[in-house]
Write a protein that holds these residues in place. Structure first.
Motif, PDB file in Angstrom:
ATOM      1  N   UNK A 243       0.815  -1.269  -0.159  1.00  0.00           N
ATOM      2  CA  UNK A 243      -0.211  -0.492  -0.194  1.00  0.00           C
ATOM      3  C   UNK A 243       0.964   1.448  -0.120  1.00  0.00           C
ATOM      4  N   UNK A 244       1.628   1.191   0.738  1.00  0.00           N
ATOM      5  CA  UNK A 244       2.373   2.835   1.018  1.00  0.00           C
ATOM      6  C   UNK A 244       3.492   2.762  -0.264  1.00  0.00           C
ATOM      7  N   UNK A 245       3.940   1.217  -1.064  1.00  0.00           N
ATOM      8  CA  UNK A 245       4.718   1.668  -2.341  1.00  0.00           C
ATOM      9  C   UNK A 245       3.515   2.197  -3.632  1.00  0.00           C
ATOM     10  N   UNK A 246       2.259   2.086  -3.974  1.00  0.00           N
ATOM     11  CA  UNK A 246       1.393   2.474  -4.765  1.00  0.00           C
ATOM     12  C   UNK A 246       1.252   3.280  -3.999  1.00  0.00           C
ATOM     13  N   UNK A 247       0.453   3.970  -3.137  1.00  0.00           N
ATOM     14  CA  UNK A 247       0.708   5.883  -2.278  1.00  0.00           C
ATOM     15  C   UNK A 247       1.867   6.508  -3.056  1.00  0.00           C
ATOM     16  N   UNK A 248       3.077   5.968  -2.175  1.00  0.00           N
ATOM     17  CA  UNK A 248       4.219   6.442  -3.859  1.00  0.00           C
ATOM     18  C   UNK A 248       3.900   6.843  -4.974  1.00  0.00           C
ATOM     19  N   UNK A 249       3.976   5.764  -5.552  1.00  0.00           N
ATOM     20  CA  UNK A 249       3.966   5.788  -7.172  1.00  0.00           C
ATOM     21  C   UNK A 249       2.982   6.759  -7.419  1.00  0.00           C
ATOM     22  N   UNK A 250       1.573   6.902  -6.817  1.00  0.00           N
ATOM     23  CA  UNK A 250       1.120   7.936  -6.967  1.00  0.00           C
ATOM     24  C   UNK A 250       1.017   9.317  -7.078  1.00  0.00           C
ATOM     25  N   UNK A 251       1.868   9.652  -6.783  1.00  0.00           N
ATOM     26  CA  UNK A 251       2.461  10.691  -6.873  1.00  0.00           C
ATOM     27  C   UNK A 251       3.483  10.875  -7.633  1.00  0.00           C
ATOM     28  N   UNK A 252       4.553   9.337  -7.532  1.00  0.00           N
ATOM     29  CA  UNK A 252       5.925   9.525  -8.959  1.00  0.00           C
ATOM     30  C   UNK A 252       5.420   9.740 -10.007  1.00  0.00           C
ATOM     31  N   UNK A 253       4.203   8.431 -10.134  1.00  0.00           N
ATOM     32  CA  UNK A 253       3.902   8.212 -11.370  1.00  0.00           C
ATOM     33  C   UNK A 253       4.938   7.770 -12.456  1.00  0.00           C
ATOM     34  N   UNK A 254       5.941   7.237 -11.918  1.00  0.00           N
ATOM     35  CA  UNK A 254       6.747   6.854 -13.159  1.00  0.00           C
ATOM     36  C   UNK A 254       6.810   5.321 -13.457  1.00  0.00           C
ATOM     37  N   UNK A 255       7.158   5.157 -14.057  1.00  0.00           N
ATOM     38  CA  UNK A 255       7.505   3.152 -14.771  1.00  0.00           C
ATOM     39  C   UNK A 255       7.601   2.359 -13.823  1.00  0.00           C
ATOM     40  N   UNK A 256       7.418   1.545 -13.236  1.00  0.00           N
ATOM     41  CA  UNK A 256       7.503   0.385 -12.286  1.00  0.00           C
ATOM     42  C   UNK A 256       7.699  -1.109 -12.816  1.00  0.00           C
TER      43      UNK A 256
END
Lengths: 313, 292
Positions: free
Chosen positions: B204-217
């Motif tokens: 969940x933490x990772x998705x929170x961060x990714x929501x802000x960054x939205x870089x390719x994972x």
């Protein structure tokens, strides 16, 4: 999810237990295990020692160590005063009391300190050279197969040669007596430093190197930030061993000294049949060697402080 | 997706123009990965070992893709080729049009565990990337603090990694990878060594961060739940030789929360993956039996 809060990670995850409670892993087994309750309890008690008891145990251990030394001196005193002679002969060995009296006399004069100062100077120069060259060679060997193949044969061949055996060549090759003594001392310190540095560098953690590369680190940066710090525990061990070996190589080197040095003092006392002085010289070398090794370890401690707080692997 | 307002001055130096894959200054896209006809063969004592066979894959900017498969299926090897640690024996890997030849800070890496520099404090670990990029020590430290706040570990900046729990160490690892503003984040089973509860929280933490960054994972895992929960797309691989056998779109709504784990849509996707992997595992067994 609350979309007005920014994407700060939730911090509900439990913080690592304080390192003061290293036995937390053993607390409360999840399911009751009826088998061997006695054994389990014993293991738990042993691994759950509070700091107070640990300190007490450590204190007891130090007292034991001091008592062991005191006992040896007492036995020596008894053996010397009674002329103990059963295979080992104590007839001509001065008793600790005699040595102590001689030591007080030496400490009152200034000659004894000159001997120590000269030895310290030689140790300082030889050791500094050994550390610089040893770490450089060790890093080169540890990080380049080519360098290792060129240097290793020399190291392996020369390492077993004792300091005394170098005396003739040292006198022939080097311009002054002082430089010969320093050379012999230097050789003694060099090998442990080289060997341990190589060992440390070769054990570099490949995951950490990959991490550094993916963070944009150059080869030089990887050496400085990853390889050397990772090798540091091993290098520090090499530095400490090297200091010990430097002192007993110094004794060999100072056989050829004409005037000063604690090794010269010891050899000279032997020549002049001054038995208490021989023993004083021996213990001075032992004491100074131990002291210098301790100082090296202390000086290196800040480099290893990251290791201290263990707990989680 | 709605933009996430930044109302905290701790994040003030986050450079949002560098964060989003799709919103570069000139509107350029960042983080497009292209894997074309890649074979990766290792020489071993018992002859050549084909770790990856004929893999082709395109990852769009800002996409969250999981590489899913059993151990030894070459998913980590394929990721290492994208990272630049392994050179393809055949074929080509490009990121944003440039062939990958070596690791670089544009492709941030998060490893399974024990990848923090144990002799550096948490802050020094995160500051390492910016420092290597040539910014000054002060600037690197302030970037490090920003990213530590982002993962909720600002209070631990002076701690050494071995005093942190496994989950906290991985959060530092994520902060360290992100501090270089990578266009691609490569994660090699980053939560594999964590206990189940911590793992879900980290996801969940990772998705929170990714929501802000939205870089390719690109996220490697063998955990089907994890793959379905996290990703936009699941690329399923099979073992010996490692091949891509399926490419599944995950059309679950975002933001995702734990309740999703028991929803019918989630279950359907999970079953689809399970069936695929089961079939492949059985096939692999049969092939091994024939060969043996």
């Amino acid at each position: 999810m609350d979309s007005t809060s920014n994407a700060v990670m939730r911090t509900t995850e439990p913080v690592a237990e304080a390192p003061a409670n290293p036995a937390s892993d053993h607390v409360a087994p999840k399911e009751p295990t009826p088998a061997l309750p006695m054994a389990r309890q014993k293991a738990d008690n042993e691994s759950r020692l509070p700091t107070r008891i640990w300190l007490k145990n450590t204190g007891v251990r130090y007292v034991t160590r001091i008592l062991a030394l005191v006992t040896a001196v007492a036995l020596w005193q008894v053996a010397s005063t009674n002329g103990f002679h059963f295979y080992i002969n104590f007839d001509n060995i001065p008793a600790p009391s005699v040595v102590g009296t001689a030591l007080v006399a030496e400490l009152a004069g200034h000659e004894f300190y000159l001997h120590i100062l000269h030895s310290l100077e030689r140790i300082a120069i030889a050791y500094a050279l050994a550390v610089v060259l040893g770490v450089l060679l060790g890093v080169a060997m540890g990080s380049s197969r080519w360098a290792e193949d060129i240097i290793l044969p020399y190291i392996e061949l020369l390492r077993p040669i004792p300091g005394v055996a170098w005396i003739p060549l040292a006198i022939l090759m080097l311009p002054t007596e002082q430089s010969s003594i320093i050379f012999i001392t230097f050789l003694g310190a060099l090998f442990p430093v080289v060997i341990n540095t190589v060992h440390g560098v070769e054990q570099s953690n490949s995951v950490l190197i990959r991490a550094a590369r993916s963070l944009g680190a150059s080869k030089k940066a990887i050496l400085w930030h990853v390889v050397l710090p990772g090798a540091m525990p091993s290098i520090v061990t090499g530095l400490a061993i090297g200091m010990g070996v430097a002192w007993f190589s110094l004794l060999a080197g100072e056989i050829i000294s004409g005037q000063y040095g604690i090794g010269y003092y010891t050899w000279n006392s032997y020549t002049l049949i001054q038995y208490p002085q021989i023993i004083i010289g021996m213990f001075t070398i032992g004491g100074l060697g131990t002291l210098c090794t301790l100082l090296i370890r202390q000086a290196c401690n800040p480099l290893l402080k990251w290791q201290a707080k263990g707990g989680r692997s | 997706m709605s933009t996430v307002p930044v109302n905290d001055n701790r994040l003030a130096v986050l450079d949002h123009s560098r964060l989003r894959a799709k919103a570069g200054k000139s509107g350029d896209e960042r983080g497009r990965i292209s894997v074309r006809d890649v074979d990766i063969v290792f020489d071993t004592a018992s002859g050549p070992h084909v770790a990856v066979q004929n893999a082709s894959l395109t990852v769009r900017p800002g996409e969250f893709v999981c590489l899913l498969g059993p151990s030894g299926c070459g998913k980590s090897t394929l990721m290492n080729a994208i990272a630049g640690f392994v050179a393809p024996t055949r074929g080509e890997v490009t990121v944003d049009g440039y062939a990958v030849t070596e690791p670089g800070p544009d492709r941030g890496m998060v490893f399974q565990q024990h990848s923090l520099f144990p002799w550096k404090s948490v802050k020094e670990n995160v500051a390492f990337g910016p420092l290597m990029a040539g910014v000054g020590q002060n600037e690197a430290n302030s970037v490090a603090r920003t990213f530590l706040s982002l993962v909720g570990l600002a209070a631990f900046e002076n701690a050494y990694p071995n005093t942190l729990s496994g989950g906290m160490q991985q959060r530092v690892g994520i902060a360290r990878a992100l501090a270089n503003y990578p266009s691609v984040l490569l994660m090699d089973e980053p939560f594999g060594a964590l206990d189940a509860q911590t793992r879900i929280m980290m996801q969940e933490n990772l998705l929170d961060i990714w929501r802000e960054f939205h870089n390719t994972v690109v996220f490697v895992t063998h955990d089907i739940d994890e793959a379905v929960f996290l990703s936009d797309r699941i690329v399923v691989m099979s073992a010996s030789p490692g091949r891509i056998i399926a490419d599944i779109d995950v059309d679950l709504p975002r933001p995702r929360e734990q309740s999703l784990l028991t929803s019918p849509d989630f279950m359907a996707l999970k079953r689809q993956c399970l069936d695929l992997i089961r079939k492949e595992t059985l096939n692999a067994f049969q092939r091994q039996n024939k060969a043996g």
